[in-house]
Scaffold this motif. Sequence first.
Motif, PDB file in Angstrom:
ATOM      1  N   GLU A  61       0.898  -1.170   0.120  1.00 51.59           N
ATOM      2  CA  GLU A  61       0.054   0.134  -0.029  1.00 51.59           C
ATOM      3  C   GLU A  61       0.733   1.259  -0.042  1.00 51.59           C
ATOM      4  O   GLU A  61       0.402   2.310  -0.149  1.00 51.59           O
ATOM      5  N   GLY A  62       2.228   1.013   0.067  1.00 52.38           N
ATOM      6  CA  GLY A  62       3.041   2.100   0.054  1.00 52.38           C
ATOM      7  C   GLY A  62       3.061   3.009   1.409  1.00 52.38           C
ATOM      8  O   GLY A  62       3.656   4.229   1.451  1.00 52.38           O
ATOM      9  N   ARG A  63       2.394   2.411   2.463  1.00 50.86           N
ATOM     10  CA  ARG A  63       2.387   3.158   3.719  1.00 50.86           C
ATOM     11  C   ARG A  63       3.667   2.853   4.701  1.00 50.86           C
ATOM     12  O   ARG A  63       4.431   2.212   4.003  1.00 50.86           O
ATOM     13  N   ILE A  64       3.482   3.314   5.867  1.00 52.41           N
ATOM     14  CA  ILE A  64       4.770   3.225   6.628  1.00 52.41           C
ATOM     15  C   ILE A  64       4.594   2.192   7.877  1.00 52.41           C
ATOM     16  O   ILE A  64       3.413   2.457   8.614  1.00 52.41           O
ATOM     17  N   VAL A  65       5.185   1.314   7.874  1.00 51.59           N
ATOM     18  CA  VAL A  65       5.164   0.380   9.010  1.00 51.59           C
ATOM     19  C   VAL A  65       5.340   0.880  10.315  1.00 51.59           C
ATOM     20  O   VAL A  65       6.164   1.764  10.469  1.00 51.59           O
ATOM     21  N   PRO A  66       4.492   0.517  11.313  1.00 54.84           N
ATOM     22  CA  PRO A  66       4.704   0.890  12.881  1.00 54.84           C
ATOM     23  C   PRO A  66       6.083   1.347  13.141  1.00 54.84           C
ATOM     24  O   PRO A  66       6.830   0.062  13.188  1.00 54.84           O
ATOM     25  N   SER A  67       6.428   2.098  13.743  1.00 54.86           N
ATOM     26  CA  SER A  67       7.536   2.615  14.119  1.00 54.86           C
ATOM     27  C   SER A  67       8.281   1.470  14.929  1.00 54.86           C
ATOM     28  O   SER A  67       9.464   1.427  15.086  1.00 54.86           O
ATOM     29  N   ILE A 138       3.007   0.879 -10.991  1.00 56.86           N
ATOM     30  CA  ILE A 138       2.553   2.402 -11.047  1.00 56.86           C
ATOM     31  C   ILE A 138       1.625   2.678 -10.001  1.00 56.86           C
ATOM     32  O   ILE A 138       1.846   3.615  -9.368  1.00 56.86           O
ATOM     33  N   GLU A 139       0.571   1.772  -9.563  1.00 61.58           N
ATOM     34  CA  GLU A 139      -0.355   2.080  -8.398  1.00 61.58           C
ATOM     35  C   GLU A 139       0.652   2.530  -7.089  1.00 61.58           C
ATOM     36  O   GLU A 139       0.142   3.481  -6.462  1.00 61.58           O
ATOM     37  N   THR A 140       1.408   1.424  -6.878  1.00 63.08           N
ATOM     38  CA  THR A 140       1.863   1.595  -5.694  1.00 63.08           C
ATOM     39  C   THR A 140       2.873   2.594  -5.580  1.00 63.08           C
ATOM     40  O   THR A 140       3.047   3.535  -4.655  1.00 63.08           O
ATOM     41  N   LEU A 141       3.492   3.105  -6.652  1.00 62.70           N
ATOM     42  CA  LEU A 141       4.559   4.020  -6.822  1.00 62.70           C
ATOM     43  C   LEU A 141       3.802   5.343  -6.502  1.00 62.70           C
ATOM     44  O   LEU A 141       4.450   6.184  -5.683  1.00 62.70           O
ATOM     45  N   LYS A 142       2.610   5.375  -6.965  1.00 62.55           N
ATOM     46  CA  LYS A 142       1.936   6.872  -6.796  1.00 62.55           C
ATOM     47  C   LYS A 142       1.742   7.132  -5.277  1.00 62.55           C
ATOM     48  O   LYS A 142       1.754   8.239  -5.013  1.00 62.55           O
TER      49      LYS A 142
END
Length: 187
Positions: A61-67, A138-142
């Motif tokens: 999803e291109g999001r950030i893993v929990p710190s 391309i979707e994840t890159l955006k």
Amino acid sequence: PRWKKSTVVFVLGGPGSGKGTQCAKVVQHFEYTHLSAGDLLRAEIKSGSEFGAMIQSVIVEGRIVPSEITVKLLCKAMEESGNDKFLIDGFPRNEENRIVFENVAKIEPAFVLFFDCPEEELEKRIMNRNQGREDDNIETLKKRFKVFVESTLPVVRYYESIGKLRKINAAKPSEEVFEAVKDLFSS
Ligand code: UP5
Ligand code: MG
């Protein structure tokens, strides 16, 4: 432990800006250990960790893993390395990452490298990379780029405000980019 007194350089930049490429060159010339947060997370997925499936879906999803997860992996890698100089590539990606690392590792970076590169060049590089990364579409890159602008650029601006940012034009050929990088480590 020894890594608690380590020298750390954070390496930031958009997806495909050349963080991994330049870190590989730095370790050939200077006595640093390269730790890519993304590589550590991908290894964690492969290891069959209880967090593997969650990490995988966050990356796609291109999001950030929990710190907590990323900081733990980084501290473990520092401890296991035996070195006391680290290039931390692709981290901290948001203000929370930055604060959790400061509080847990109790290390502030010596400086922060920032590879500045226009989005169209990043897109060209990522879509040509072809190394089977599940987030290189391309979707994840955006989504990765949007998260970079919304969450990581504030961290870049924070380090700029305290005089620790070293901004490098990363749109040039990698040998030329490395000339600028080398100067920073030599001085
Ligand atoms: N290339 C490199 N330099 C070039 C140049 N100067 N001219 C022309 N081409 C150049 O390079 C990318 C491609 O470009 C390669 O083919 C290279 O040959 C060419 P690379 O050096 O791999 O760039 P890099 O910046 O390392 O790109 P990467 O895709 O690794 O960056 P990301 O930041 O997107 O990926 P990372 O692995 O750091 O993170 C992946 C995901 O993990 C994140 O999206 C996120 O979901 C997760 N993550 C976290 O949640 N937390 C973290 O702390 C870290 C990651
Ligand atoms: Mg990389």
